[in-house]
Design an enzyme around this catalytic site. Structure first.
Site, short mmCIF file in Angstrom:
data_model
loop_
_atom_site.label_atom_id
_atom_site.label_comp_id
_atom_site.label_asym_id
_atom_site.label_seq_id
_atom_site.Cartn_x
_atom_site.Cartn_y
_atom_site.Cartn_z
N ARG A 203 21.59 49.59 -38.64
CA ARG A 203 21.19 49.21 -37.28
C ARG A 203 19.87 48.45 -37.35
NH1 ARG A 203 19.50 54.01 -34.08
NH2 ARG A 203 17.45 53.09 -34.42
N TYR B 182 10.53 55.76 -36.56
CA TYR B 182 11.23 56.54 -37.59
C TYR B 182 11.94 55.72 -38.68
CZ TYR B 182 15.01 55.50 -34.26
OH TYR B 182 15.88 54.87 -33.42
N HIS C 181 17.75 51.81 -31.29
CA HIS C 181 19.01 52.36 -30.79
C HIS C 181 19.44 51.63 -29.52
CE1 HIS C 181 22.10 55.08 -29.43
NE2 HIS C 181 21.44 55.21 -28.30
C1 LIG Z 1 28.15 63.75 -26.23
C2 LIG Z 1 26.88 62.98 -26.29
N1 LIG Z 1 25.77 63.54 -26.79
C3 LIG Z 1 24.61 62.85 -26.84
C4 LIG Z 1 24.53 61.56 -26.37
C5 LIG Z 1 23.22 60.79 -26.41
N2 LIG Z 1 23.32 59.73 -27.46
C6 LIG Z 1 23.67 58.49 -27.15
S1 LIG Z 1 23.90 57.53 -28.49
C7 LIG Z 1 23.46 58.78 -29.53
C8 LIG Z 1 23.51 58.53 -31.01
C9 LIG Z 1 24.85 58.07 -31.48
O1 LIG Z 1 24.84 57.77 -32.83
P1 LIG Z 1 26.05 57.11 -33.56
O2 LIG Z 1 27.31 57.81 -33.25
O3 LIG Z 1 25.70 56.99 -34.99
O4 LIG Z 1 26.17 55.66 -32.88
P2 LIG Z 1 25.12 54.47 -32.93
O5 LIG Z 1 24.30 54.57 -31.69
O6 LIG Z 1 24.31 54.60 -34.15
O7 LIG Z 1 25.94 53.24 -32.92
C10 LIG Z 1 23.14 59.92 -28.80
C11 LIG Z 1 22.70 61.18 -29.40
C12 LIG Z 1 25.73 61.00 -25.85
N3 LIG Z 1 25.76 59.76 -25.38
N4 LIG Z 1 26.88 61.71 -25.83
#
Ligand SMILES: Cc1ncc(C[n+]2csc(CCOP(=O)(O)OP(=O)(O)O)c2C)c(N)n1
Ligand SMILES: [Mg+2]
Lengths: 325, 360
Positions: free
Chosen positions: B258, B271, B262
């Site tokens: 990434r 981080y 985020h």
């Molecule tokens: C069920 C749930 N828990 C927490 C969140 C908050 N949240 C949004 S994105 C994220 C991280 C997701 O990481 P990843 O699956 O690796 O996807 P990336 O953002 O890296 O593409 C979190 C914790 C959420 N959207 N849904």
């Protein structure tokens, strides 16, 4: 042609009748196939319709509802069974965040037509985790319709209406009365409209509102009240969402008194909604405190189940208190 | 299935001849176009957020090859269940930059009527399902769609896209298990960018890879270089072909990084190790693919310049039009809760109209 069926037989009959005419209907859940469901609600259906239409799924409620959503977005009508309402929580996210919100969040593009069947409620010596009555969670979620039948005829008609309804429906089956009574059920397909309450007994002095298995407790209490010279009107809500406000308010305005009966715990239960509604829209007709006869604000107890559940003495007591106010 | 990473184009642009997919020059240029368009839209989206013109934005910077390569292996009738970092699949299916910006602005022209945050697209007529914020929920849903496709006797497939952090959610396990048990034409695409907001992959799983998890479910698992669009395409095409042949689902782990925070609400400098970011910058999927195209003699500088210019012009125009559109009408607030408004919703709307007569 009609014949006498129990509530659970009416469920099976509704599914069978509807599946015969519509190959897009798929049943899925735990033990629903070979075994016909732990309550036999899907008895014989896998035999008639095959394993592709009556699916014994892996044991995961989120998977049952999640895949049901995906099937239905593709044009099937999924009718998942959750074995007991108490076990629905692994699928809670799929229900409240996905199923209920798909139409809204996609601006009407994607609208899953899923009817979730789940036996609910106490009175079967099922203890904590086979007895709960948690309709309020679902009534509190925008995008879900909530239907609770109280007799064999309505069960078939409402279930068919739910399957045909374009919106997601929580179809909560009162398992305590699955086999408690028989009633005339036509062989052919018919619907009982969602969103319409029924007047189960007419009366003038007080309105008693109930749904599902509590309807029968309310009716018995009303008969007893009659013996004591009190004319109670009993409403069978049949649908919690969307609520039939007209029938409800009409009755409350007529009698000026309200008793709500439900198994679910009191605080923030559906009874609170009904009382609030009467206060908002019929206050000038109300002549006495509106009362709730409900389960307690405790987890569902095992040994004292009959004391937890509203019964005739408790409902009668409320009726007397409100009419003598 | 092991830790081995499938790579077709090396970082210097040299290709592994035996693995090179058979794509025409025009198709190769299309892949480049899709990746570049995602990049340019994202650059502008992040900028608009910083200027206070957009409420929020999620960028796919550095990860374009994953979903562009995978999406390119699908046919239009195949369904795509998106993550939120993969807008290129809708774009390659004909979603216009204008349509995207209407959604980003949540205006009256938005196909979803301003119902969701930016980047939560929904493209029904392109078979791209509505983006959801709750993570991983799309995974069992894609499985259900794959079931319906198989039930109807069609040879289509469903693909679910998600992040690496999302593989810790129950829905990931549930979905893969159902798909394998039912042997469905379903492809699971993990965009492993190594972060879930601030949490590194090492804190999500003790497995040696994400792909290896496929083994336990009884399905194929492949690990590919996610910054190599041809590797992702190749693995996806193989998975899609297998699925169409009735040979069941596949889990694809595309390893990438990434490059942005985020989202616009996050500050990854808190981080992300700087050196790591620098190292991954050199692996940029678009530059790598450009090197490949140059080596192959397909690169056309004038074409690339024009593409960039045209896309930027489209973006500028799309923003202008999107910003000039009114908000959705007040009445739309109660639409699409159900197929029809209930009396309760009508009443609640009437209250709102009475107290807010100024809102159209
Ligand atoms: C069920 C749930 N828990 C927490 C969140 C908050 N949240 C949004 S994105 C994220 C991280 C997701 O990481 P990843 O699956 O690796 O996807 P990336 O953002 O890296 O593409 C979190 C914790 C959420 N959207 N849904
Ligand atoms: Mg991630």
């Amino acid at each position: 042609m009609s014949r006498e069926l129990t509530v659970v037989q009416a469920v099976t009959d509704a599914l069978r009748t509807e599946m015969r005419g519509d190959d897009s209907i798929i049943l899925l859940g735990e033990d629903v196939g070979l075994n016909g469901g732990v309550f036999r609600a899907t008895d014989g259906l896998q035999k008639e319709f095959g394993e592709a239409r009556v699916i014994d799924t892996p044991l995961a409620e989120a998977g049952i509802i999640g895949t049901a959503i995906g099937m239905s977005l593709y044009g099937l009508k999924a009718v998942p069974e959750i074995q007991f309402l108490d076990f629905i929580y692994p699928a809670f996210d799929q229900i409240v965040n996905e199923l209920a919100k798909f139409r809204y969040r996609s601006g009407g593009q994607y609208a899953p037509n899923v009817t979730i069947r789940a036996p609910y409620g106490g009175g079967i010596k099922g203890g904590h985790y086979h007895s709960q009555s948690t309709e309020a969670y679902f009534a509190h979620t925008a995008g879900l319709k909530v239907v609770v039948p109280s007799n064999p005829y309505d069960t078939k008609g409402l279930l068919i209406a739910s399957i045909r309804d374009p919106d997601p429906v929580m179809f909560l089956e009162p398992k305590r009365i699955y086999r408690a009574m028989k009633g005339e059920v036509p062989e052919e397909a018919y619907t009982v409209p969602i969103g319409k309450a029924a007047v189960a007994k007419e009366g003038d002095d007080v309105t008693v509102v109930a749904y599902g298995s509590m309807l029968h407790v309310a009716l018995q209490a009303a008969m007893k009240a009659e013996e004591q010279g009190v004319s109670a009107e009993v409403l069978d809500l049949r649908t919690l969402v969307p609520l039939d406000e007209d029938t409800f308010l009409q009755s409350v305005k007529k009698t000026g008194r309200l008793v709500v009966v439900h198994e679910a715990q009191r605080t923030a239960g559906f009874g609170a909604e009904l009382v609030a509604l009467a206060a908002e829209k019929a206050i000038e007709h109300i002549e006495a405190p509106m009362l709730r006869v409900t389960g307690l604000d405790t987890p569902f107890p095992y040994a004292l189940e009959n004391q937890y559940l509203p019964d005739v003495p408790r409902v009668l007591d409320a009726i007397q208190r409100t009419v003598s106010y | 299935m092991s830790g081995k990473l499938l790579q077709v184009v090396r970082e210097d642009g040299q290709v592994e001849k035996a693995l090179e997919p058979r794509l025409s020059d025009a198709q190769l240029k299309e892949l480049y176009k899709h990746m570049l368009q995602v990049r340019l839209v994202d650059e502008r989206g992040m900028l608009l957020q910083r200027q206070g013109r957009l409420g929020f934005y999620i960028s796919a910077e550095g990860q374009e090859a994953v979903h562009v390569g995978a999406g390119y292996a699908l046919e239009p009738e195949d369904w795509y269940y998106p993550h939120y970092r993969d807008p290129g699949v809708g774009m390659m299916r004909g979603v216009t930059i204008q349509e995207m910006f209407h959604q980003l602005y949540g205006n009256r022209a938005d196909a979803t009527h301003g119902k969701q945050m930016p980047n939560h697209y929904s493209w029904k007529d392109r078979n791209v399902v509505s983006v959801s914020s709750p993570l991983s929920t799309q995974i069992p849903q894609a499985v259900g769609t794959a079931y319906a496709m198989k039930y109807r006797g069609q040879r289509h497939v469903a693909m679910a896209s998600f992040g690496d952090g999302s593989t810790s959610e129950g829905d990931f396990h549930v979905g893969l298990n159902f798909a394998a048990v039912w042997k469905l034409p379903c492809i699971f695409l993990c965009n492993n960018n190594q972060w879930a907001i601030s949490v590194p992959l090492s804190k999500q799983t003790a497995s040696e890879s994400i792909a290896i998890k496929a083994l336990a479910y009884g399905m194929e698992g492949v690990r590919v270089d996610g910054n190599d669009v041809l590797a992702v395409y190749r693995a996806s095409k193989e998975a899609v072909d297998r699925a169409r042949r009735g040979e069941g689902p596949t889990l694809i782990e595309a390893v990438t990084y990434r490059m942005s925070s985020h989202s616009s609400s996050d500050d990854a400098t808190r981080y992300t190790p700087k050196e790591e970011l620098e190292a991954w910058k050199r692996k940029d999927p678009i530059l790598r693919f450009e090197r490949y195209l140059r080596n192959k003699g397909v690169w056309d500088q004038a074409w690339a310049d024009q593409l960039r210019e045209q896309t930027n012009a489209q973006v500028a125009q799309a923003i202008q039009l999107a910003e000039s559109q009114p908000k959705p009408k007040l009445g739309s607030i109660v639409d699409d809760v159900f197929a029809e408004r209930t009396p309760q919703l009508e009443e609640q709307l009437a209250d709102l109209q009475r107290t807010h007569p100024e809102v159209e």
